[in-house]
Design a protein around this motif. Structure first.
Motif, short mmCIF file in Angstrom:
data_model
loop_
_atom_site.label_atom_id
_atom_site.label_comp_id
_atom_site.label_asym_id
_atom_site.label_seq_id
_atom_site.Cartn_x
_atom_site.Cartn_y
_atom_site.Cartn_z
N ASP A 124 0.75 -1.45 -0.05
CA ASP A 124 0.17 -0.12 0.01
C ASP A 124 1.00 1.32 0.13
OD1 ASP A 124 0.93 0.69 2.46
OD2 ASP A 124 -0.77 -0.41 3.55
N ASN A 177 -5.55 1.64 -8.02
CA ASN A 177 -6.58 1.18 -7.25
C ASN A 177 -6.97 -0.04 -7.63
OD1 ASN A 177 -7.10 3.51 -5.39
ND2 ASN A 177 -7.82 4.69 -6.96
N THR A 205 -14.53 -0.16 -7.02
CA THR A 205 -13.16 0.15 -6.92
C THR A 205 -12.76 0.51 -5.61
OG1 THR A 205 -13.47 1.50 -9.17
CG2 THR A 205 -11.34 2.24 -7.33
N TYR A 206 -11.58 -0.23 -5.23
CA TYR A 206 -11.13 -0.28 -3.82
C TYR A 206 -9.85 0.58 -3.54
CZ TYR A 206 -14.50 -3.99 -3.66
OH TYR A 206 -15.76 -4.71 -3.64
N ASP A 207 -9.23 0.99 -2.50
CA ASP A 207 -8.04 1.83 -2.62
C ASP A 207 -7.13 0.45 -1.96
OD1 ASP A 207 -8.21 1.24 0.24
OD2 ASP A 207 -8.68 3.49 0.68
N LEU A 250 -14.16 2.38 -2.69
CA LEU A 250 -14.23 3.86 -2.94
C LEU A 250 -15.52 4.11 -3.82
CD1 LEU A 250 -10.48 4.35 -3.84
CD2 LEU A 250 -11.46 4.88 -1.79
#
Length: 423
Positions: free
Chosen positions: A87, A116, A125-127, A133
Motif C-alpha cells: 500500500d 486502485n 473500486t477499492y483503495d 471507494l
C-alpha cells in the motif's frame, strides 16, 4: 432425493471422514508412512484444506515481488484466491481476491501494478488498503460503502518472506519467535534490494504430503539427482547421525569464516516436528552455488555478503515451503494443493535488483540444476502416488537415520490435524 438430502448426505460423509481421519492418525505407527486414504481420498483432502491450509500460516512469496506502491501478486490457496499488495504506506497486506459485490476475482494476473483495485465485472473500486471507494449510484442512497471493504487475510512479513493465514483467528504459539529469528538470519541478504529473476510452476500428480515427504529426505538423492549432487552435501546438519568427520571439519572451517563476517549459521528450530527450521550448511569444497559447475550464477552478491562461499542457508516452513539462500542468489519453493492427487510446486529465483540479465546472470544457467531436480522429483512423486493407490499398499517403515526429516514432517502433520480436528 432432493438437493437438501444430497447436502445432508455430503455432510454426513464428510463427518464420517473426519472421524475416520482422527482414528487413523491417533492409532498410527510413528515410524511408518500414512494410510492410503490420507494420500488419495477426496474427503480426506478436503479436511486437509480446511484444517491445515485454511487455518495455518502459509508461505506465499517474497516482499521484493511487490517493491512499490500498488505492486501485487496473486496466489490460489485451494478455492481461495488471495491478493498480496503493497500500500501507499509501504505495508504489505493480503486480501481475499474477491469483490464484495458479486464475488468476482479482482486481480486476474499473477503479478501486476494498480493505482486502485478495480473489479473487471462492474467496476467496483477499492483503495490499496481494501476500502471501497466506488460502487456506482445504482446501489442507492442507503448503501454503506464502509461495510463493503475487501476481506483481509492475516499477513506477516519477516526477512522478506510473506506469510498469510486464512483463519478467522490466526494460530499463536512460536510462530512469532520463528519470524524474529528469520529476520535476523535473512539480514545479510537485504531482500528488499533483490528482484524476482525467474518463476517456474510445476504441476505434479501427487498428494501435497508426498511432495513434502520427498523434500524432507535425501535418501533418494544419489540415485536420482546427479545435477544437484554436484554441489549439495546431503547431511542435514551437524547433528545428522550419518555425518562423517571430514564433513564436520569442512563445516567448522566454513563456520569460522561466517563468524568473521557475522553471518548467522547456528541451527534454529521451532514447533513440533521441527516445523520451522533454519540452518546454514556448506556446499561441497570448492563450490559457491547450486549451479551445474558450482560457480556463482550471478556476478553481484546479495546484500552485505562478501564471501561467495556462504553455502546454503536452508529454511523450512511447514506445511508448504523450503528454501535455499546462497551468496549470489536465493531460491524459494511454495507447495499448494490442487486436489487429493494434484499439487502445484512453484519455484522462484531471486538476484540482486541491479543485476542485469545477460550481463550479470544467465537465466538458463541460474535455473538449470533445480529445473532438473524438480522434474526428477515430479516423476518420483507421481510414481509414489500410483503405488499408494494400489490395493496392495500398506504403510511402510521409515529409516530413522535417512528419513528422520520425513518422520518429523508426519509428526507435525499428525499433531496439527489431531489438534484442529478436536476443535
Amino acid at each position: 432425493m432432493n438437493q437438501n438430502d444430497l447436502l445432508n448426505l455430503r455432510h454426513a460423509t464428510l463427518d464420517e471422514a473426519r472421524n475416520d481421519m482422527y482414528e487413523r492418525l491417533s492409532s498410527r505407527d510413528a515410524n511408518y508412512s500414512l494410510d492410503a486414504p490420507l494420500y488419495n481420498d477426496p474427503h480426506m483432502f478436503r479436511i486437509d484444506m480446511e484444517e491445515v491450509f485454511q487455518k495455518e500460516w502459509l508461505f506465499v512469496g517474497m516482499s521484493s515481488e511487490v517493491p512499490k506502491r500498488g505492486d501485487y501478486f496473486t496466489v490460489e490457496i485451494g478455492q481461495n484466491p488471495v491478493l498480496v499488495i503493497r500500500d501507499a504506506d509501504g505495508s504489505v497486506n493480503a486480501f481475499h481476491n474477491t469483490c464484495r459485490h458479486r464475488g468476482s476475482r479482482l486481480c486476474t494476473e499473477k503479478h501486476g501494478k494498480v493505482a486502485n483495485l478495480v473489479c473487471p465485472y462492474h467496476q467496483w473500486t477499492y483503495d490499496l488498503k481494501g476500502n471501497l471507494l466506488f460502487a456506482g449510484m445504482e446501489m442507492g442512497n442507503g448503501f454503506d460503502k464502509q461495510k463493503h471493504g475487501l476481506k483481509r487475510a492475516h499477513c506477516k512479513t519477516a526477512g522478506g518472506f510473506v506469510f498469510v493465514c486464512l483463519a478467522n483467528e490466526a494460530p499463536k504459539g512460536d510462530f512469532d519467535d520463528f519470524l524474529q529469528t528469520l529476520e535476523e538470519y535473512m539480514e545479510p541478504y537485504d531482500v528488499e534490494n533483490t528482484k524476482l529473476a525467474i518463476e517456474s510452476n510445476m504441476y505434479e500428480r501427487a498428494n501435497w504430503k508426498l511432495v513434502l515427504e520427498n523434500n524432507r529426505e535425501c535418501y533418494h538423492c544419489a540415485a536420482n539427482h546427479p545435477e544437484l549432487l554436484n554441489t549439495l552435501l546431503e547431511w542435514d546438519d551437524t547433528n545428522d547421525p550419518r555425518a562423517p568427520k571430514d564433513f564436520l571439519d569442512h563445516y567448522q572451517a566454513q563456520a569460522d569464516k561466517w563468524d568473521a563476517e557475522s553471518i548467522p549459521h547456528a541451527h534454529k528450530s521451532f514447533g513440533p516436528g521441527l516445523r520451522n527450521r533454519i540452518v546454514r550448511m556448506p556446499l561441497k569444497k570448492g563450490t559457491q552455488a547450486m549451479t551445474i559447475d558450482g560457480e556463482a550464477a550471478c556476478k553481484k552478491l546479495l546484500g552485505r555478503v562478501n564471501n561467495p562461499e556462504l553455502g546454503s542457508m536452508r529454511i523450512l516452513h511447514l506445511p508448504n515451503s523450503w528454501n535455499h539462500m546462497q551468496s549470489d542468489h536465493f531460491i524459494v519453493f511454495r507447495v499448494l494443493p490442487i486436489s487429493a492427487q494434484e499439487t502445484m510446486v512453484t519455484t522462484k529465483w531471486f538476484v540482486h535488483k541491479d543485476a542485469v540479465e545477460g550481463v550479470d546472470y544467465d537465466p538458463e544457467r541460474l535455473r538449470k540444476v533445480w529445473d532438473a531436480t524438480n522434474e526428477q522429483d515430479r516423476v518420483l512423486g507421481e510414481q509414489n502416488q500410483l503405488g499408494i493407490n494400489s490395493i496392495a499398499y500398506q504403510p511402510g517403515p521409515y529409516s530413522e537415520t535417512y528419513e528422520f526429516g520425513v518422520m518429523n514432517f508426519i509428526e507435525w502433520y499428525s499433531d496439527t490435524m489431531l489438534k484442529n480436528l478436536k476443535k
